[in-house]
Structures are given as C-alpha cells and as structure tokens.
Motif scaffolding. Structure first.
Motif, PDB file in Angstrom:
ATOM      1  N   VAL A  61      28.915  44.774  37.993  1.00  0.00           N
ATOM      2  CA  VAL A  61      30.041  44.216  38.752  1.00  0.00           C
ATOM      3  C   VAL A  61      31.132  43.730  37.804  1.00  0.00           C
ATOM      4  CG1 VAL A  61      30.736  42.368  40.328  1.00  0.00           C
ATOM      5  CG2 VAL A  61      28.584  43.595  40.702  1.00  0.00           C
ATOM      6  N   PHE A  62      30.726  43.064  36.727  1.00  0.00           N
ATOM      7  CA  PHE A  62      31.716  42.566  35.767  1.00  0.00           C
ATOM      8  C   PHE A  62      32.438  43.723  35.085  1.00  0.00           C
ATOM      9  CE2 PHE A  62      33.133  40.696  31.704  1.00  0.00           C
ATOM     10  CZ  PHE A  62      33.849  39.611  32.196  1.00  0.00           C
ATOM     11  N   ASP A  63      31.719  44.803  34.792  1.00  0.00           N
ATOM     12  CA  ASP A  63      32.351  45.983  34.195  1.00  0.00           C
ATOM     13  C   ASP A  63      33.466  46.513  35.096  1.00  0.00           C
ATOM     14  OD1 ASP A  63      30.626  45.784  32.099  1.00  0.00           O
ATOM     15  OD2 ASP A  63      29.360  47.474  32.663  1.00  0.00           O
ATOM     16  N   ILE A  64      33.220  46.521  36.395  1.00  0.00           N
ATOM     17  CA  ILE A  64      34.233  46.986  37.343  1.00  0.00           C
ATOM     18  C   ILE A  64      35.406  46.011  37.403  1.00  0.00           C
ATOM     19  CG2 ILE A  64      34.684  47.448  39.799  1.00  0.00           C
ATOM     20  CD1 ILE A  64      31.760  48.405  39.990  1.00  0.00           C
ATOM     21  N   ALA A  65      35.101  44.711  37.308  1.00  0.00           N
ATOM     22  CA  ALA A  65      36.139  43.687  37.453  1.00  0.00           C
ATOM     23  C   ALA A  65      37.041  43.567  36.229  1.00  0.00           C
ATOM     24  CB  ALA A  65      35.484  42.333  37.744  1.00  0.00           C
ATOM     25  N   VAL A  66      36.542  43.945  35.040  1.00  0.00           N
ATOM     26  CA  VAL A  66      37.282  43.715  33.794  1.00  0.00           C
ATOM     27  C   VAL A  66      38.713  44.254  33.813  1.00  0.00           C
ATOM     28  CG1 VAL A  66      37.405  44.443  31.369  1.00  0.00           C
ATOM     29  CG2 VAL A  66      35.355  43.340  32.232  1.00  0.00           C
ATOM     30  N   PRO A  67      38.950  45.533  34.142  1.00  0.00           N
ATOM     31  CA  PRO A  67      40.341  46.004  34.102  1.00  0.00           C
ATOM     32  C   PRO A  67      41.258  45.255  35.053  1.00  0.00           C
ATOM     33  CG  PRO A  67      38.896  47.654  35.084  1.00  0.00           C
ATOM     34  CD  PRO A  67      38.027  46.617  34.484  1.00  0.00           C
ATOM     35  N   PHE A  68      40.733  44.818  36.192  1.00  0.00           N
ATOM     36  CA  PHE A  68      41.561  44.087  37.155  1.00  0.00           C
ATOM     37  C   PHE A  68      41.833  42.659  36.677  1.00  0.00           C
ATOM     38  CE2 PHE A  68      39.227  47.372  39.458  1.00  0.00           C
ATOM     39  CZ  PHE A  68      40.296  48.083  40.005  1.00  0.00           C
ATOM     40  N   LEU A  69      40.845  42.059  36.007  1.00  0.00           N
ATOM     41  CA  LEU A  69      41.064  40.750  35.404  1.00  0.00           C
ATOM     42  C   LEU A  69      42.111  40.839  34.297  1.00  0.00           C
ATOM     43  CD1 LEU A  69      37.350  39.535  35.199  1.00  0.00           C
ATOM     44  CD2 LEU A  69      39.148  38.526  36.611  1.00  0.00           C
ATOM     45  N   LEU A  70      42.010  41.877  33.466  1.00  0.00           N
ATOM     46  CA  LEU A  70      42.992  42.073  32.398  1.00  0.00           C
ATOM     47  C   LEU A  70      44.385  42.319  32.962  1.00  0.00           C
ATOM     48  CD1 LEU A  70      41.009  44.288  29.854  1.00  0.00           C
ATOM     49  CD2 LEU A  70      41.904  41.997  29.430  1.00  0.00           C
ATOM     50  N   LEU A  71      44.466  43.164  34.002  1.00  0.00           N
ATOM     51  CA  LEU A  71      45.762  43.452  34.608  1.00  0.00           C
ATOM     52  C   LEU A  71      46.373  42.194  35.217  1.00  0.00           C
ATOM     53  CD1 LEU A  71      47.943  45.462  35.438  1.00  0.00           C
ATOM     54  CD2 LEU A  71      46.608  45.941  37.502  1.00  0.00           C
ATOM     55  N   GLY A  72      45.558  41.430  35.930  1.00  0.00           N
ATOM     56  CA  GLY A  72      46.059  40.195  36.523  1.00  0.00           C
ATOM     57  C   GLY A  72      46.555  39.222  35.471  1.00  0.00           C
ATOM     58  N   ALA A  73      45.790  39.068  34.388  1.00  0.00           N
ATOM     59  CA  ALA A  73      46.194  38.169  33.310  1.00  0.00           C
ATOM     60  C   ALA A  73      47.476  38.657  32.634  1.00  0.00           C
ATOM     61  CB  ALA A  73      45.066  38.043  32.286  1.00  0.00           C
TER      62      ALA A  73
ATOM     63  N   TYR B 242      38.570  29.704  37.153  1.00  0.00           N
ATOM     64  CA  TYR B 242      38.986  30.991  36.568  1.00  0.00           C
ATOM     65  C   TYR B 242      38.824  30.969  35.049  1.00  0.00           C
ATOM     66  CZ  TYR B 242      42.093  34.541  34.675  1.00  0.00           C
ATOM     67  OH  TYR B 242      42.610  35.580  33.932  1.00  0.00           O
ATOM     68  N   GLY B 243      39.266  29.884  34.410  1.00  0.00           N
ATOM     69  CA  GLY B 243      39.188  29.794  32.959  1.00  0.00           C
ATOM     70  C   GLY B 243      37.764  29.808  32.435  1.00  0.00           C
ATOM     71  N   GLY B 244      36.836  29.200  33.194  1.00  0.00           N
ATOM     72  CA  GLY B 244      35.441  29.242  32.789  1.00  0.00           C
ATOM     73  C   GLY B 244      34.833  30.620  32.953  1.00  0.00           C
ATOM     74  N   TYR B 245      35.385  31.398  33.888  1.00  0.00           N
ATOM     75  CA  TYR B 245      34.864  32.738  34.161  1.00  0.00           C
ATOM     76  C   TYR B 245      35.481  33.784  33.245  1.00  0.00           C
ATOM     77  CZ  TYR B 245      33.331  36.767  36.932  1.00  0.00           C
ATOM     78  OH  TYR B 245      32.746  37.938  37.344  1.00  0.00           O
ATOM     79  N   PHE B 246      36.827  33.717  33.098  1.00  0.00           N
ATOM     80  CA  PHE B 246      37.541  34.705  32.278  1.00  0.00           C
ATOM     81  C   PHE B 246      38.763  34.020  31.689  1.00  0.00           C
ATOM     82  CE2 PHE B 246      40.370  38.437  31.683  1.00  0.00           C
ATOM     83  CZ  PHE B 246      39.530  39.226  30.921  1.00  0.00           C
ATOM     84  N   ASN B 247      38.841  33.985  30.372  1.00  0.00           N
ATOM     85  CA  ASN B 247      39.816  33.136  29.684  1.00  0.00           C
ATOM     86  C   ASN B 247      41.239  33.682  29.680  1.00  0.00           C
ATOM     87  OD1 ASN B 247      40.997  31.984  26.815  1.00  0.00           O
ATOM     88  ND2 ASN B 247      39.613  30.541  27.825  1.00  0.00           N
ATOM     89  N   GLY B 248      41.418  34.983  29.891  1.00  0.00           N
ATOM     90  CA  GLY B 248      42.738  35.595  29.752  1.00  0.00           C
ATOM     91  C   GLY B 248      43.769  35.027  30.711  1.00  0.00           C
ATOM     92  N   GLY B 249      44.940  34.638  30.181  1.00  0.00           N
ATOM     93  CA  GLY B 249      46.013  34.121  31.018  1.00  0.00           C
ATOM     94  C   GLY B 249      45.846  32.674  31.441  1.00  0.00           C
ATOM     95  N   LEU B 250      44.834  31.995  30.910  1.00  0.00           N
ATOM     96  CA  LEU B 250      44.550  30.618  31.321  1.00  0.00           C
ATOM     97  C   LEU B 250      45.728  29.684  31.070  1.00  0.00           C
ATOM     98  CD1 LEU B 250      42.695  28.315  32.235  1.00  0.00           C
ATOM     99  CD2 LEU B 250      41.765  28.249  29.904  1.00  0.00           C
ATOM    100  N   GLY B 251      46.336  29.782  29.892  1.00  0.00           N
ATOM    101  CA  GLY B 251      47.438  28.875  29.545  1.00  0.00           C
ATOM    102  C   GLY B 251      48.600  28.980  30.513  1.00  0.00           C
ATOM    103  N   ILE B 252      48.984  30.212  30.863  1.00  0.00           N
ATOM    104  CA  ILE B 252      50.086  30.405  31.794  1.00  0.00           C
ATOM    105  C   ILE B 252      49.734  29.842  33.169  1.00  0.00           C
ATOM    106  CG2 ILE B 252      51.435  32.139  33.035  1.00  0.00           C
ATOM    107  CD1 ILE B 252      52.339  31.781  30.207  1.00  0.00           C
ATOM    108  N   MET B 253      48.494  30.030  33.620  1.00  0.00           N
ATOM    109  CA  MET B 253      48.075  29.511  34.914  1.00  0.00           C
ATOM    110  C   MET B 253      48.131  27.989  34.937  1.00  0.00           C
ATOM    111  SD  MET B 253      44.907  32.036  35.940  1.00  0.00           S
ATOM    112  CE  MET B 253      44.846  31.483  37.644  1.00  0.00           C
TER     113      MET B 253
END
Length: 246
Positions: free
Chosen positions: A100-112, A145-156
């Motif tokens: 599931v995380f493998d599928i979510a990674v590109p969308f998490l990266l795109l969102g960040a 979100y930051g605990g789950y995936f760190n990308g884009g945390l500062g901007i959020m």
C-alpha cells in the motif's frame, strides 16, 4: 550496498542540508536516494526522517530569540499537539502494508511537490481570508502527516500558522523548526523501536546533511531563492514520475 550507493547517499544528504537551509525540500532527495540504494520504501521513509532531524534542531536554535517572545504555556501546548500527531502518524506508517505504501509514494511526493510549489500563494490566500482559523485541529492534522511522511512538512506548518493569523515570518520559521523537531523526534523514536531505521545509512546522511546545512548559508547568498525553489520542484516532479513508473 556498493561504494557508488554510499557516495549517492552522501551527496543526497549534503544537498538536502543545503536545500533545507535555503528553501526546504531536502526530503525530495534523501528519500529517493535511499530507495535507489536498495532500502524498502517504508524503511527509507523512516531513515530519511532520521537524516533530516538535526537540521530542525539547528533551525530551532537559530530562531530561539523569536521563540522566546511566545508564551511558554502556548509552546508547551503546541509541542504536545506535535507529539500526539507525530506518534500517530508514525504508528500509521508502521501498520501500513508495504504494498500500500509503495502505491501511495508517488502521490505523497506529488502532493508535497505541489504544496512546495504553491505554498507561498496558499499562505497569502490564508492571510487575506481575514478570519483566523483555530490552530489546534489543523496543527494536529499536519503533525500526523509529518509523522507519516516528512515531505512538505515545513510548508504545511507555515500555511497552518498563516491560517491561524500569524504574520511575523521569523517567528513562524522558528516555530516551524521547533514543531518539526518535536514531532519528528517522537516519530523517529517509534521507527527506531520498531527496528525499521537503517542506522549506517542514516548516520552517513545526517553528517552530510549537517555539513550541507552549514554551507547552505553561503550558497543562499550566491543563488536566488527562486532558482533553488525551481530546482526542488523539478526534482520532486521527476521523483514522482520515477516512482509512478517503477
């Protein structure tokens, strides 16, 4: 891992430190580099969180004068929200199936990446909205979100502060670094206890990121921030495409 893999991790860690000092977005380099080096995505995400952790502490100390202007009780309340969200996000990651995380990674990266690209505009819109929003619910969601995936945390976090009516940028940056350090520390602790951190790679990248953060100030004087932001956005989009096609 080959010597080339280690060189890649050193370079990615160093450049991530530089980027985080100038404009943010270092996770767009550390996470993909770890995956490229053969570390599974969930472990790579945890190891990347360890790699960028010292930068948050350095940023907090750099803005300690501004942070002293905030009420101590308020700082404690916000830090507790960060801790609660950080541990919740980390636990969510630990129970997420690898597939599931493998599928979510590109969308998490795109969102960040999109958040990084349009974060300043988002903050401006929130400031112009007039009516401040309550800090606690939004901060808790961002911390999860930051605990789950760190990308884009500062901007959020900056967008959340703007929505709550804060306007002094140095104070917002100081609070951003403090809460990032708090929530990342608890999530990293959870990852360490769970045994999913690759410590040799994490330590190598931490040292490289610290050196990059130190030299980032000089590079910041030589390069326009707009150029650096464009590089981060380009890297984020390329990494999104790579993981989408993987």
């Amino acid at each position: 891992m080959t010597p080339i893999d280690y060189l890649l991790l050193i370079l990615a860690g160093y450049l991530a430190g530089v980027l985080n000092t100038i404009a943010g977005g270092g996770s767009f380099l550390t996470f993909p580099a770890l995956v490229y080096a053969g570390i599974p995505p969930i472990a790579a995400n945890a190891t990347s969180a360890v790699a960028v952790l010292p930068g948050y502490l350095g940023g907090t100390l750099g803005f300690k004068r501004e942070l002293k202007t905030l009420d101590r009780a308020m700082l404690v309340r916000l830090s507790l929200l960060g801790l609660a969200g950080g541990i919740t996000g980390a636990l969510l990651l630990l129970i997420t199936p690898a597939a599931v995380f493998d599928i979510a990674v590109p969308f998490l990266l795109l969102g960040a990446t999109l958040l990084f690209a349009f974060g300043n505009r988002l903050m401006s819109l929130m400031r112009r909205s007039g009516q401040p929003l309550p800090m606690a619910p939004g901060l808790l969601a961002v911390a999860v979100y930051g605990g789950y995936f760190n990308g884009g945390l500062g901007i959020m976090l900056l967008a959340q502060f703007a929505a709550a009516g804060m306007q002094e940028l140095n104070l917002m940056n100081g609070l951003k670094n403090l809460l990032s350090f708090v929530l990342s520390s608890i999530s990293v602790a959870a990852f360490a206890i769970a045994g999913i951190v690759e410590w040799p790679e994490a330590l190598i990248m931490m040292i490289a990121a610290t050196l990059g953060g130190y030299s980032g100030a000089g590079i910041a004087r030589a390069l326009p921030v707009a150029v650096v932001r464009a590089i981060v956005i380009a890297v984020g989009l390329v990494m999104t495409l790579v993981f989408l096609l993987k």
